[in-house]
Design a protein around this motif. Structure first.
Motif, mmCIF file in Angstrom:
data_model
loop_
_atom_site.group_PDB
_atom_site.id
_atom_site.type_symbol
_atom_site.label_atom_id
_atom_site.label_comp_id
_atom_site.label_asym_id
_atom_site.label_seq_id
_atom_site.Cartn_x
_atom_site.Cartn_y
_atom_site.Cartn_z
ATOM 1 N N LYS A 1 0.790 -1.406 -0.209
ATOM 2 C CA LYS A 1 0.100 0.139 0.040
ATOM 3 C C LYS A 1 1.189 1.336 0.365
ATOM 4 O O LYS A 1 -0.178 2.558 -0.018
ATOM 5 C CB LYS A 1 -1.032 0.074 0.881
ATOM 6 N N ILE B 1 2.489 -10.736 2.689
ATOM 7 C CA ILE B 1 1.715 -9.676 2.757
ATOM 8 C C ILE B 1 2.678 -9.613 4.579
ATOM 9 O O ILE B 1 2.466 -10.466 5.414
ATOM 10 C CB ILE B 1 0.168 -10.070 2.850
ATOM 11 N N ARG C 1 -9.984 -9.075 -6.578
ATOM 12 C CA ARG C 1 -9.729 -8.063 -5.447
ATOM 13 C C ARG C 1 -8.109 -7.878 -5.574
ATOM 14 O O ARG C 1 -7.834 -9.193 -5.233
ATOM 15 C CB ARG C 1 -10.789 -8.004 -4.610
ATOM 16 N N ASN D 1 -5.758 -13.228 7.900
ATOM 17 C CA ASN D 1 -6.879 -12.396 6.891
ATOM 18 C C ASN D 1 -7.753 -13.607 6.875
ATOM 19 O O ASN D 1 -8.668 -13.020 6.801
ATOM 20 C CB ASN D 1 -6.331 -11.555 5.775
HETATM 21 C C1 LMR Z 1 -5.415 -6.585 2.246
HETATM 22 O O1 LMR Z 1 -5.670 -5.677 2.255
HETATM 23 O O2 LMR Z 1 -5.255 -7.468 1.970
HETATM 24 C C2 LMR Z 1 -4.661 -6.730 3.764
HETATM 25 O O3 LMR Z 1 -3.413 -6.171 2.999
HETATM 26 C C3 LMR Z 1 -4.676 -5.893 5.151
HETATM 27 C C4 LMR Z 1 -3.940 -6.056 6.142
HETATM 28 O O4 LMR Z 1 -3.518 -4.747 6.506
HETATM 29 O O5 LMR Z 1 -3.217 -7.053 6.835
#
Ligand code: LMR
Length: 336
Positions: A100, A241, A176, A220
């Protein structure tokens, strides 16, 4: 009468003057530094646990002087807003996934290259080495400073289809993705349709069929109940991640030196705590998903895995110039 009025006026003036001098002083002396720590995942995940540990350590170190308020599950800010909120001073700590930071530096995108890291231990070695550490301060000109890396884990692929063993199985499907150009290219290389979307919206998008699938870690997938709205999860381990805990450079530099040192120390301890938990949480959540029996979990043969690698291979070339060959080679070396 005149004298009495003058006396009364001077008494009021003195009271106001004393009040003006003492009240803010009292307020300043007592007001703790409040740190808002916002993130998008559930509390039982590695990041959720890391944030709570950080709060515990800081408040123990600075009783009454520093307060840490943790806001999980996008309660305060979701993906789209949290980096902006940090730069505006509306929160002081966030820990976005490395994908991100796309808008802030192209270098961190190294973590998004498919099949670059063999496992989370390799990711850890790269992050702890000189190149990984240098990336922590690669966004200071944009107002962000990284204080550490927190692990989540390796990514798995899931869809609402029965078959998910070969790249052809995702052709034409909608996925997604996090807001990362590398991830977009990865799904385009698979001839599927990537859609950038905030984490908080994924469950509903999967449930309603807005997208067919997604990629994420076991923790997640389990904490967001994605396995309840997907048919198949394939253990691809095709990417990672992980997180960078970041704060606002100006705010950080404005802190008293002893507080900054204490927060740095607490961050080191919280990082060790969270990183030690990460693998266990993901392993346990994989088992919970298997036990729940909603989505089928599949593993890949060597040949299947080679096919996914080959299909995603063009992504490396596309981003090599932006990321830098040196970083890619350094990351590769961390596989040993
Ligand atoms: C996601 O957006 O799938 C992950 O990055 C969320 C996270 O912070 O683990």
């Amino acid at each position: 009468m005149k004298t009495l009025n003058r006396l009364r006026r001077s008494l009021i003036a003195t009271t106001i003057a004393v009040g003006a001098l003492t009240l803010p002083y009292v307020a300043l002396a007592q007001a703790p530094i409040v740190i808002k720590f916002s993130h998008v995942v559930a509390e039982q995940t590695p990041k959720g646990q890391g944030a709570l540990k950080f709060k515990e350590l800081v408040e123990k170190k600075f009783p009454g002087r520093v307060q840490v308020q943790v806001f999980p599950s996008s309660q305060l800010f979701g993906d789209a807003k949290e980096l902006e909120a940090l730069l505006l001073g509306d929160v002081q700590f966030i820990a976005p996934s490395l994908s991100k930071f796309d808008r802030y530096t192209k270098k961190i995108a190294v973590f998004d290259l498919p099949f670059l890291f063999d496992n989370i231990e390799a990711v850890d070695r790269f992050q702890s080495g000189p190149q990984g550490q240098a990336l922590l301060s690669s966004m200071t000109d944009r107002g962000l400073i990284g204080l550490g890396y927190w692990h989540n884990g390796m990514k798995q692929l899931s869809t609402n289809k029965d078959k998910l063993t070969r790249p052809d199985d995702v052709k034409g499907l909608k996925f997604r993705i996090q807001a990362s150009d590398v991830l977009e290219a990865q799904f385009r290389a698979l001839n599927s349709n990537p859609q950038k979307m905030a984490f908080a919206e994924v469950y509903q998008a999967l449930q309603t069929g807005v997208v067919d699938g997604q990629e994420n870690t076991w923790s997640n997938i389990y904490s967001q109940k994605f396995h309840e709205v997907q048919k198949t999860i394939t253990e691809t381990n095709h990417g990672v991640i992980d997180y960078m805990v970041v704060t606002n450079v100006k705010w950080w530099n404005s802190l008293p030196a002893d507080i900054r040192a204490g927060l740095t120390e607490a961050m080191t301890q919280a990082t060790a705590h969270s990183n030690k938990l990460a693998l266990d949480i993901n392993t346990a959540d994989r088992k919970k998903i298997a036990d729940a029996g909603r989505a089928k979990i599949q593993t890949l043969t060597k040949e299947d895995q080679a096919a996914w690698r080959k299909a995603m291979d063009p992504v490396w070339k596309k981003f090599e110039a932006n990321i830098g060959r040196d970083l890619i080679e350094g990351a590769l070396k961390s596989n040993k």
